[in-house]
Motif scaffolding. Structure first.
Motif, PDB file in Angstrom:
ATOM      1  N   MET A 152       0.861  -1.204   0.000  1.00  0.00           N
ATOM      2  CA  MET A 152       0.000   0.000   0.000  1.00  0.00           C
ATOM      3  C   MET A 152       0.889   1.244   0.000  1.00  0.00           C
ATOM      4  SD  MET A 152      -3.185   0.706   2.523  1.00  0.00           S
ATOM      5  CE  MET A 152      -2.282   1.569   3.797  1.00  0.00           C
ATOM      6  N   SER A 153       0.673   2.118  -0.959  1.00  0.00           N
ATOM      7  CA  SER A 153       1.527   3.299  -1.022  1.00  0.00           C
ATOM      8  C   SER A 153       1.024   4.364  -0.039  1.00  0.00           C
ATOM      9  CB  SER A 153       1.570   3.858  -2.443  1.00  0.00           C
ATOM     10  OG  SER A 153       0.307   4.336  -2.793  1.00  0.00           O
ATOM     11  N   TYR A 154       1.874   5.344   0.216  1.00  0.00           N
ATOM     12  CA  TYR A 154       1.583   6.348   1.225  1.00  0.00           C
ATOM     13  C   TYR A 154       0.638   7.416   0.683  1.00  0.00           C
ATOM     14  CZ  TYR A 154       2.386  10.211   4.418  1.00  0.00           C
ATOM     15  OH  TYR A 154       2.209  11.244   5.274  1.00  0.00           O
ATOM     16  N   LYS A 155      -0.385   7.733   1.473  1.00  0.00           N
ATOM     17  CA  LYS A 155      -1.298   8.833   1.121  1.00  0.00           C
ATOM     18  C   LYS A 155      -1.361   9.766   2.316  1.00  0.00           C
ATOM     19  CE  LYS A 155      -4.536   6.901  -2.226  1.00  0.00           C
ATOM     20  NZ  LYS A 155      -4.289   5.454  -2.095  1.00  0.00           N
ATOM     21  N   SER A 156      -1.606  11.045   2.055  1.00  0.00           N
ATOM     22  CA  SER A 156      -1.528  11.972   3.173  1.00  0.00           C
ATOM     23  C   SER A 156      -2.399  13.192   2.992  1.00  0.00           C
ATOM     24  CB  SER A 156      -0.061  12.382   3.312  1.00  0.00           C
ATOM     25  OG  SER A 156       0.047  13.601   3.967  1.00  0.00           O
ATOM     26  N   GLU A 157      -2.925  13.662   4.123  1.00  0.00           N
ATOM     27  CA  GLU A 157      -3.689  14.909   4.134  1.00  0.00           C
ATOM     28  C   GLU A 157      -2.740  16.106   4.007  1.00  0.00           C
ATOM     29  OE1 GLU A 157      -7.162  15.589   4.482  1.00  0.00           O
ATOM     30  OE2 GLU A 157      -7.048  13.530   3.756  1.00  0.00           O
ATOM     31  N   LEU A 158      -1.526  15.887   4.485  1.00  0.00           N
ATOM     32  CA  LEU A 158      -0.548  16.972   4.516  1.00  0.00           C
ATOM     33  C   LEU A 158       0.008  17.258   3.121  1.00  0.00           C
ATOM     34  CD1 LEU A 158       1.272  18.881   6.225  1.00  0.00           C
ATOM     35  CD2 LEU A 158       2.843  16.974   6.521  1.00  0.00           C
ATOM     36  N   TYR A 159       0.492  16.195   2.486  1.00  0.00           N
ATOM     37  CA  TYR A 159       1.153  16.372   1.184  1.00  0.00           C
ATOM     38  C   TYR A 159       0.143  16.254   0.038  1.00  0.00           C
ATOM     39  CZ  TYR A 159       5.412  15.657   3.919  1.00  0.00           C
ATOM     40  OH  TYR A 159       6.414  15.752   4.844  1.00  0.00           O
ATOM     41  N   GLN A 160      -0.613  17.319  -0.192  1.00  0.00           N
ATOM     42  CA  GLN A 160      -1.563  17.343  -1.311  1.00  0.00           C
ATOM     43  C   GLN A 160      -0.780  17.327  -2.632  1.00  0.00           C
ATOM     44  OE1 GLN A 160      -5.030  17.745  -0.862  1.00  0.00           O
ATOM     45  NE2 GLN A 160      -4.835  17.722   1.359  1.00  0.00           N
ATOM     46  N   GLN A 161      -1.468  16.878  -3.690  1.00  0.00           N
ATOM     47  CA  GLN A 161      -0.815  16.772  -5.000  1.00  0.00           C
ATOM     48  C   GLN A 161      -0.192  18.101  -5.448  1.00  0.00           C
ATOM     49  OE1 GLN A 161      -0.406  13.654  -6.006  1.00  0.00           O
ATOM     50  NE2 GLN A 161       1.051  14.601  -7.409  1.00  0.00           N
ATOM     51  N   VAL A 162      -0.910  19.197  -5.189  1.00  0.00           N
ATOM     52  CA  VAL A 162      -0.400  20.519  -5.593  1.00  0.00           C
ATOM     53  C   VAL A 162       0.913  20.832  -4.862  1.00  0.00           C
ATOM     54  CG1 VAL A 162      -0.935  22.997  -5.691  1.00  0.00           C
ATOM     55  CG2 VAL A 162      -2.765  21.326  -5.996  1.00  0.00           C
ATOM     56  N   ILE A 163       0.971  20.431  -3.594  1.00  0.00           N
ATOM     57  CA  ILE A 163       2.188  20.677  -2.802  1.00  0.00           C
ATOM     58  C   ILE A 163       3.353  19.881  -3.386  1.00  0.00           C
ATOM     59  CG2 ILE A 163       3.250  20.321  -0.531  1.00  0.00           C
ATOM     60  CD1 ILE A 163       0.572  21.059   0.739  1.00  0.00           C
TER      61      ILE A 163
END
Lengths: 150, 427
Positions: free
Chosen positions: A1-12
């Motif tokens: 499972m790859s990492y997903k995050s609220e912090l690192y949005q795609q735009v960031i």
């Protein structure tokens, strides 16, 4: 499972990889070196103001983590063309948002696309990463030359 | 021939693994540390920040609780039973510390608040009396700020010179350069016994020996060594040796300054107040002998008691076994992390403590630690209070994983998996 995050949005992530206005302005009206001693990040913000005290050009250089780099990059795109008074309002709102004192879903604001940094409020250790560029911009507007995050 | 060698080598590996399993009952040891079974974000807590602080075994936690709730009294004051008992427990820790580092006499052990205070004590007391204009102090390029700033301030106040032993690209101190720095002007040489960033274990015995030849005193910063390496201050021949309780499974707020008796006796008080005097009048006072001369005020009694239990715990496992297991972890981590593309290990000294600092090509240490934290993995990112090391190796910060005997290879595997996810995320 790859990492997903609220912090690192795609735009960031995009701005981290391809920072906008990442250059030096040779004939800048003023510039400031911002330093976060906690992590060692250093960025310089260069400013050009026009006759009406509006930001006609802005850029940054230096290195830092993904959050601080993306924050600096987005900031430069967002404040270009705005007046010093507008920037002061945005600075305050941005600061309140990342420390959790402004809920952009409930309160009116002028932050536009900068709301992608709202996730930072869940990571108190990272708020200074997001605000370093803004403090450096403020320092540059005040022509102080150098600022250190406390 | 080749085949025989291979068989021998594989037998040896199998034997090593068997030995580790039988000599080191990992699950039993881990069960001694309550913090190792907590969950973080619903995941097992993988604690790889032991160079910052270590967790406490139940014997320390329970020992402090028992002291505070059933045996507590302050020390060296009341003549009532519990006061005397507390004093004798307190002084027995001084004896255990002395044995732990092979000091000649318990009176050579001064309790401080930690390594930082121990170094400051020496810089203020010894430094201000014996170091003057034109004298020289030698430190190394790989010191923690706590072993830089007290000397920097001393030198600027006294118009003395601070000289720095340079570090090679692999993280080792350049001994030929050290020899060139030494002269009759050198008053003290202060170096680390194990670098908190690079892991480097410098040849301290040799460093001390060379310093002695020019008549300089020596201080060894053992904050990262005392919990991991057998320390023998008599064997090293150093004048001062300093370390902290909380990095060796004991409480915060307590540390040790070992000082050779002849040297401690020449030193004036550092902090003054109660319990460090012989007589006080309004005109003049005389001071107690060491170690009391350097222990003004009420000491951290419960913490010292806790440090005693921490030493007992380390002794019960045995420093030989601790060193063997931690060395195995270091070799395993070096091999597995070293295979990750884009990962650069900073510090490859031949003699190295069980910690690894590294950089990742596309990810800043602060992003690395935030993402690893989501998987319950605690590592440190930053300059590790050693900015000159960062400057020397041309990096703004590093990520650091530091191990203890209670860590398992599976935890290093989890770190490697986490780092692979970080790389994918930022690619």
């Amino acid at each position: 499972m790859s990492y997903k995050s609220e912090l690192y949005q795609q735009v960031i992530l995009d701005h981290n990889k391809n920072p906008r206005n990442y250059r030096k302005i040779e004939d800048a009206t003023s510039s400031c070196l911002g330093h976060n001693p906690l992590c060692g990040d250093r960025i310089t913000v260069y400013l050009k103001l026009d006759a009406d005290n509006k930001i006609s050009d802005i850029s940054f250089s230096g290195d830092g983590c993904a959050i601080s780099k993306a924050s600096a990059s987005l900031m430069t795109t967002f404040v270009k063309g705005k007046s010093i008074d507008d920037v002061k309002v945005i600075f305050d709102e941005f600061h309140k948002m990342i420390i959790g004192e402004l809920d952009t879903g409930k309160t009116g604001h002028h932050l536009g696309k900068l709301t992608i940094f709202e996730g930072v409020r869940e990571y108190p250790a990272r708020t200074k990463c997001a605000s370093l560029a803004w403090h450096t911009l403020k320092c540059s507007l005040e022509k102080k030359g150098e600022t250190t995050m406390e | 021939m080749g085949l025989r060698w291979f068989l021998f080598a594989s037998d040896k590996t199998a034997l090593n693994e068997k030995m580790t399993k039988t000599l080191f009952n990992m699950e039993k040891i881990r069960a001694d540390f309550p913090m190792l079974s907590v969950k973080v974000r619903g995941k097992p807590y993988i604690y790889l920040d032991n160079a910052a602080t270590t967790h406490k075994p139940l014997s320390v936690i329970e020992g402090i609780r028992r002291f505070d709730s059933e045996e507590y009294a302050t020390v060296r004051r009341g003549a009532y039973l519990l006061g005397e008992k507390a004093t004798s427990m307190f002084e027995s820790v001084r004896e255990r510390v002395a044995r732990f580092i092979n000091a000649e006499n318990p009176s050579e052990i001064v309790f401080t608040s930690g390594t930082t205070q121990s170094i400051n004590l020496v810089a203020y007391s010894f430094g201000r009396k014996f170091i003057g204009s034109g004298d020289e102090v030698i430190i190394s390029h790989i010191e923690h700020h706590a072993n830089i700033l007290p000397w920097q301030i001393l030198c600027s106040e006294k118009d003395a010179k601070l000289k720095v032993i340079p570090v090679a690209d692999n993280g080792e101190l350049i001994m030929e350069e050290y020899e060139k720095l030494l002269s009759e002007k050198t008053k003290i040489v202060a170096v680390t016994h194990a670098s908190n960033v690079l892991g480097t274990i410098p040849p301290v015995r040799e460093i001390v020996g060379l310093a002695k030849k020019v008549g300089a005193k020596t201080l060894i910063d053992g904050a990262q060594a005392a919990p991991h390496i057998k320390v023998d201050v008599k064997g090293l021949g150093c004048d001062f040796y300093v370390f902290s309780g909380h990095k060796m499974y004991g409480p915060t707020g307590v540390g040790v300054l070992y000082g050779r008796r002849e040297v401690l006796e020449t030193m004036p008080p550092y902090i003054t107040g109660g319990e460090m005097i012989v007589t006080v009048t309004m005109e003049k006072s005389t001071y107690a002998k060491p170690p009391m001369r350097f222990e003004a005020g009420t000491p951290p009694v419960s913490q010292v008691i806790g440090l005693g239990y921490a030493i007992d715990y380390i002794n019960s496992i045995g420093m030989d076994r601790i060193q063997a297991h931690e060395h195995e972890l270091l070799e395993y981590a070096t091999a597995t992390l070293g295979k990750i593309p884009g990962l650069t290990i900073i510090g490859n000294a031949r003699e190295k403590a069980a910690l690894i600092s590294f950089t990742l090509k596309n990810a800043h240490p602060h992003d690395v630690i935030t993402i690893l934290d989501e998987y319950g993995i605690a590592v440190r990112g930053g300059h590790h209070c050693a900015q000159p090391v960062m400057q020397r190796f041309g990096v703004p910060a590093t990520t650091r994983a530091s191990f203890s005997f209670y860590n398992k290879k599976e935890e290093i595997d989890a770190l490697v998996e986490g780092l692979k996810k970080v790389i994918v995320f930022f690619s």
